[in-house]
Design a protein around this motif. Structure first.
Motif, short mmCIF file in Angstrom:
data_model
loop_
_atom_site.label_atom_id
_atom_site.label_comp_id
_atom_site.label_asym_id
_atom_site.label_seq_id
_atom_site.Cartn_x
_atom_site.Cartn_y
_atom_site.Cartn_z
N VAL A 137 10.64 -11.08 -11.87
CA VAL A 137 9.51 -10.18 -12.08
C VAL A 137 8.94 -9.70 -10.75
CG1 VAL A 137 7.17 -9.98 -13.03
CG2 VAL A 137 8.91 -11.32 -14.25
N ALA A 138 8.85 -8.37 -10.63
CA ALA A 138 8.12 -7.74 -9.54
C ALA A 138 6.88 -7.13 -10.18
CB ALA A 138 8.96 -6.67 -8.85
N MET A 139 5.72 -7.52 -9.70
CA MET A 139 4.45 -7.04 -10.25
C MET A 139 3.83 -6.09 -9.25
SD MET A 139 1.88 -7.30 -12.43
CE MET A 139 0.12 -6.98 -12.43
N VAL A 140 3.42 -4.92 -9.73
CA VAL A 140 2.72 -3.95 -8.90
C VAL A 140 1.28 -3.89 -9.39
CG1 VAL A 140 2.61 -1.55 -8.12
CG2 VAL A 140 4.83 -2.60 -8.58
N GLY A 141 0.33 -4.07 -8.49
CA GLY A 141 -1.08 -4.04 -8.90
C GLY A 141 -1.96 -3.67 -7.74
N ASP A 142 -3.23 -3.36 -8.06
CA ASP A 142 -4.14 -2.92 -7.00
C ASP A 142 -5.53 -3.53 -7.07
OD1 ASP A 142 -5.15 -1.65 -9.22
OD2 ASP A 142 -5.28 0.32 -8.28
N ALA A 156 1.35 -5.06 -3.79
CA ALA A 156 -0.02 -4.56 -3.88
C ALA A 156 -0.09 -3.13 -3.37
CB ALA A 156 -0.97 -5.44 -3.09
N ILE A 157 -0.87 -2.34 -4.07
CA ILE A 157 -1.15 -0.98 -3.61
C ILE A 157 -2.21 -1.11 -2.52
CG2 ILE A 157 -2.03 1.28 -4.29
CD1 ILE A 157 0.64 0.61 -5.62
N GLY A 158 -1.92 -0.60 -1.34
CA GLY A 158 -2.78 -0.77 -0.18
C GLY A 158 -4.18 -0.24 -0.34
N VAL A 192 -8.24 -8.67 -2.15
CA VAL A 192 -7.71 -9.89 -2.74
C VAL A 192 -6.32 -9.63 -3.34
CG1 VAL A 192 -8.78 -9.64 -5.03
CG2 VAL A 192 -8.29 -11.91 -4.15
N ALA A 193 -6.08 -8.44 -3.84
CA ALA A 193 -4.74 -8.10 -4.35
C ALA A 193 -3.75 -8.08 -3.20
CB ALA A 193 -4.77 -6.75 -5.06
N ALA A 194 -4.13 -7.50 -2.09
CA ALA A 194 -3.25 -7.45 -0.92
C ALA A 194 -2.96 -8.85 -0.39
CB ALA A 194 -3.87 -6.58 0.17
N GLU A 195 -3.96 -9.73 -0.42
CA GLU A 195 -3.77 -11.11 0.05
C GLU A 195 -2.84 -11.89 -0.87
OE1 GLU A 195 -4.78 -12.63 2.85
OE2 GLU A 195 -5.56 -10.70 3.52
N SER A 196 -2.81 -11.55 -2.15
CA SER A 196 -2.01 -12.28 -3.13
C SER A 196 -0.57 -11.79 -3.19
CB SER A 196 -2.63 -12.13 -4.53
OG SER A 196 -3.94 -12.60 -4.53
N ALA A 197 -0.29 -10.63 -2.62
CA ALA A 197 1.01 -10.00 -2.76
C ALA A 197 1.95 -10.35 -1.62
CB ALA A 197 0.83 -8.49 -2.83
N ASP A 198 3.24 -10.14 -1.88
CA ASP A 198 4.27 -10.33 -0.85
C ASP A 198 4.45 -9.06 -0.03
OD1 ASP A 198 5.13 -13.00 -1.78
OD2 ASP A 198 5.76 -11.89 -3.57
N VAL A 200 2.69 -5.11 0.72
CA VAL A 200 1.52 -4.23 0.56
C VAL A 200 1.98 -2.82 0.91
CG1 VAL A 200 -0.82 -3.69 1.31
CG2 VAL A 200 -0.07 -6.07 1.18
N LEU A 201 1.86 -1.92 -0.05
CA LEU A 201 2.23 -0.53 0.15
C LEU A 201 1.05 0.22 0.77
CD1 LEU A 201 3.98 0.09 -3.28
CD2 LEU A 201 5.04 -0.55 -1.11
N ALA A 202 1.32 1.01 1.78
CA ALA A 202 0.25 1.71 2.48
C ALA A 202 -0.42 2.76 1.59
CB ALA A 202 0.79 2.37 3.75
N ARG A 203 0.37 3.48 0.82
CA ARG A 203 -0.19 4.53 -0.04
C ARG A 203 -0.31 4.00 -1.46
NH1 ARG A 203 3.14 9.55 -0.21
NH2 ARG A 203 4.78 8.07 -0.64
#
Length: 186
Positions: free
Chosen positions: A87-92, A108-110, A115-121, A123-126
């Protein structure tokens, strides 16, 4: 209702405010790109079932899981994993953080919550789902190069180490200088 002089007052609507998440124009193309790559897409959201299914149809996701609390998003990810799915999860948002942490790969969507960015492997800039597709393609290309390098390194060592150890010399061949073997190795 009647006014002071017994006349009927008419009430009329003077304004209306509606709030809704807008689907990004690139989302449908990103979901289609994932489908072409053989990836099943599941939208896990806290939105009402009717809204979630309408958005799911609009962007073309395979499955919709709606009316989910934040802690239940992580449980939904674990449920997919229990079925043998990577599973790859995308969230923001803050609500996505537990699911991002539970996923095999959290993206994580940047532009979202810290907290989403801290939890993700990753982080997408856009804030574009197409960037997640690009990250997937990049990671697959990287793994392909790593595997190719390991193959060639293994092949070189299977042939090179015995020659460097003097195997050819045993059969009347040349003795390889260890400096040449070291240079070839690098």
């Amino acid at each position: 209702p009647r006014g002071r002089r017994g006349r009927t007052r008419l009430r009329r609507l003077v304004g209306l405010v509606a709030v809704a998440d807008v689907v990004r124009p690139t989302s449908r193309a990103a979901v289609a790109a994932l489908r072409v790559r053989g990836i099943e897409t599941v939208m896990i959201t806290g939105d009402s079932r009717a809204v979630a299914e309408a958005i799911g149809r609009e962007v073309g996701v395979d499955r919709v899981v709606a009316e989910v609390l934040p802690e239940d998003k992580a449980a939904a990810v674990r449920s997919l994993q229990a079925g043998g799915t990577l599973v790859a999860m995308v969230g923001d948002g803050i609500n996505d953080a537990p699911a991002l942490a539970a996923a095999d790969v959290g993206i994580a969507i940047g532009s979202g919550a810290d907290v989403a960015a801290e939890s993700a492997d990753i982080v997408l800039a856009r804030g574009d789902l197409e960037d997640a597709v690009a990250a997937l393609d990049l990671s697959r290309a990287t793994m392909r190069v790593i595997k190719q390098n390991l193959f060639w390194a293994f092949g070189y060592n299977v042939l090179g180490i015995p020659v460097a150890a003097g195997l050819l010399h045993l059969f009347g061949g040349p003795l390889l200088n260890p400096m040449i073997a070291a240079a070839a190795m690098s």
